[in-house]
Design an enzyme around this catalytic site. Sequence first.
Site, PDB file in Angstrom:
ATOM      1  N   SER A  42       4.051  36.783  10.193  1.00  0.00           N
ATOM      2  CA  SER A  42       4.343  36.551   8.969  1.00  0.00           C
ATOM      3  C   SER A  42       3.256  36.165   7.788  1.00  0.00           C
ATOM      4  O   SER A  42       3.623  36.288   6.744  1.00  0.00           O
ATOM      5  CB  SER A  42       5.139  35.090   9.215  1.00  0.00           C
ATOM      6  OG  SER A  42       4.299  33.970   9.632  1.00  0.00           O
ATOM      7  N   GLU A  63       0.945  22.468  12.404  1.00  0.00           N
ATOM      8  CA  GLU A  63       0.326  22.746  11.092  1.00  0.00           C
ATOM      9  C   GLU A  63      -0.491  21.670  10.901  1.00  0.00           C
ATOM     10  O   GLU A  63      -1.402  21.909  10.265  1.00  0.00           O
ATOM     11  CB  GLU A  63       1.605  22.580  10.078  1.00  0.00           C
ATOM     12  CG  GLU A  63       2.325  23.584   9.971  1.00  0.00           C
ATOM     13  CD  GLU A  63       3.436  23.954  11.310  1.00  0.00           C
ATOM     14  OE1 GLU A  63       3.667  23.063  11.991  1.00  0.00           O
ATOM     15  OE2 GLU A  63       3.810  24.939  11.463  1.00  0.00           O
ATOM     16  N   PHE A  88       6.317  24.560   5.929  1.00  0.00           N
ATOM     17  CA  PHE A  88       5.659  23.764   7.237  1.00  0.00           C
ATOM     18  C   PHE A  88       4.406  23.277   6.844  1.00  0.00           C
ATOM     19  O   PHE A  88       3.684  22.145   7.119  1.00  0.00           O
ATOM     20  CB  PHE A  88       5.748  24.682   8.503  1.00  0.00           C
ATOM     21  CG  PHE A  88       7.041  25.044   8.643  1.00  0.00           C
ATOM     22  CD1 PHE A  88       7.948  24.480   8.666  1.00  0.00           C
ATOM     23  CD2 PHE A  88       6.996  26.574   8.983  1.00  0.00           C
ATOM     24  CE1 PHE A  88       9.529  24.822   9.019  1.00  0.00           C
ATOM     25  CE2 PHE A  88       8.450  26.881   9.215  1.00  0.00           C
ATOM     26  CZ  PHE A  88       9.589  26.290   9.333  1.00  0.00           C
ATOM     27  N   ARG A 172       6.887  36.217  -0.429  1.00  0.00           N
ATOM     28  CA  ARG A 172       7.374  37.524   0.167  1.00  0.00           C
ATOM     29  C   ARG A 172       8.428  38.229  -0.573  1.00  0.00           C
ATOM     30  O   ARG A 172       8.964  39.292  -0.290  1.00  0.00           O
ATOM     31  CB  ARG A 172       7.891  37.267   1.743  1.00  0.00           C
ATOM     32  CG  ARG A 172       9.285  36.544   1.724  1.00  0.00           C
ATOM     33  CD  ARG A 172       9.689  36.684   3.200  1.00  0.00           C
ATOM     34  NE  ARG A 172       9.118  36.233   4.183  1.00  0.00           N
ATOM     35  CZ  ARG A 172       9.007  36.453   5.404  1.00  0.00           C
ATOM     36  NH1 ARG A 172      10.133  37.367   5.767  1.00  0.00           N
ATOM     37  NH2 ARG A 172       8.385  35.991   6.318  1.00  0.00           N
TER      38      ARG A 172
END
Lengths: 317, 280
Positions: A42, A63, A88, A172
């Site tokens: 990602s 995270e 996140f 994105r």
Amino acid sequence: MSAAAPAPAGWHDCRDTFSRTVEALAEADPRIVTVVSDSVGSSKLVNFRKRWPERMVNVGIAEQTVVAVGAGLANGGKIPFVSAAACFLTARAMEQIKADVAYTNVNVKLIGQSSGIAYGELGPTHHSIEDMAWLRLLNNLTLIVPSDPWETEQAIRAAAALDGPVFIRVSRMPVPDLKRSNAKFEIGRAETLREGNDLAIIANGVMVHRALAAAEALAADGIAARVVNMSTVNPLDEATILEAAKTGAVVTVEEHSVRGGLGGAVAEVLATHDPVPMRILGFPGFLPTGSADWLLEHFHLNAAGIADAARQLLARK
Amino acid sequence: MTFPASAELRNDPVALIRDKALWIRRRSFQMVYEAQLGHPGGDFSAADVLATLYFGVLRHDPADPRNPARDRFVMSKGHCTGAFYAVLAAAGFFPEADLSTYMQPLSKLNGHPNRNYLPGVETNTGPLGHGLPVSVGIAIAGQIDKADYRTFVLTGDGELQEGSNWEAALTAGHRKLENLTLIIDRNRLQQGARTEETASLDPLDDKWRAFGWHVEMVDGHDHRALYEVLSASPKGRGKPLCVIANTFKGKGVSFMHDNVAWHHGVPNQEQYEQAMRELV
């Protein structure tokens, strides 16, 4: 992951720019490492892992640890690019960003991937429309929201060169290359992309090209709108905001909540120094189901919606 | 890099550590008394570990506190700044006189340590569960560079209720960070009650073993045992080391011993004077 409509030809996913730029930096500087929380694909870092497996630290889906490990790597002399989904990375690890990175003031680069509403249908858990508000009030933390591939590359390079913590939003959602001529990126310096003295539109990130399209539409009505790209949110270029206020009306546009983000930052400056009529365009909060494109249309965060808000604001000027 | 006390240490390491531990207890209690603020119970449970590290184990140079080759120590239980600042001053990172400014307005000696105020602090702590994850990052940097330095981190035991520690424990075990040593100040008391009455941690050693760590249990007030376990070379162990230091909150003063009231209790004049009579 989201079922967005295909992007127009020639538009860019800035994650590709991020990974290409980090690889170029890593070739030249062995201190550059990447840190991920299972976020290799990602973050578009598959190729980085192939080239430098020993320089990618994958802590798994964790995270808090991805941010803290970044802080530790900086203590050990590395320049870590910590890359994870913005939703996140910020909400889950906010205290690590505050204490381990910003307050300790370490040389960590946080990359908030697929920020804003890019995950569309996946819903508010996966949207990151609170991050600018949460992050911009942390001292020491430079916060950059680039508008296109050119600016994304500049921001990544500037972050690597700066000795201190930086957070960069990388969307994105495809954006066009804004094709600036003779542009020079500087952290903390806003960029006036279009001159105009009837009102000013201040935008950042994926909203900048939409703001430019709105200005084009307004020009057809004889309205000269200035367009300012406020890509650095912290530190804030207050001088350019106050210059914009001299037009007598300011519209802000962000892919973020209308509370506390770019609009909030601009409003603080104007309310303190030079109040002028203002509109803050963004999202109202937790959003209904819909693709990223649908959400932008539905909440009028497109050229027509921005132009309409500008016309309404001019009536109050 | 060697520690400044190396000459003394060669003669009798344990005697030096014992002297310093006593000094840390006395000086930190004076700081807490003068400030009427602090966490003296935890200062006393950690004092022997801190003295052992700074006067027997860590390779550091107070004149060059950010030397890249230094051993790192992270004080994850950042509220115990009485003992931490006292040991840093004793080791020469800043003048002892600064200790008298503890928590005073604009002092560099905040209630929790700040790297940007004070040399010798590696990362700003205070919220619990931060020191181990950052230390894992430091150890990974050393692992990537095949560097010689070691990274030590001291946590409380109640602090282990923070989930961030277990994320970091997974990563440290997975990466076999033998250059990392976690010391748990196992005094069995948290702010308001016993750990085992709150969210029990036992069997604590099994938990760390299950996460891929090598575990040593020691009396956390036995200077020789601490010195031996902490100064042993980690080379070839192939696992991060967890030292469970069994301690008592308030160790060294009769009325504070194992007494939860002294988590952040502060002494009145009579208590202060009695403690000083006992700490000899």
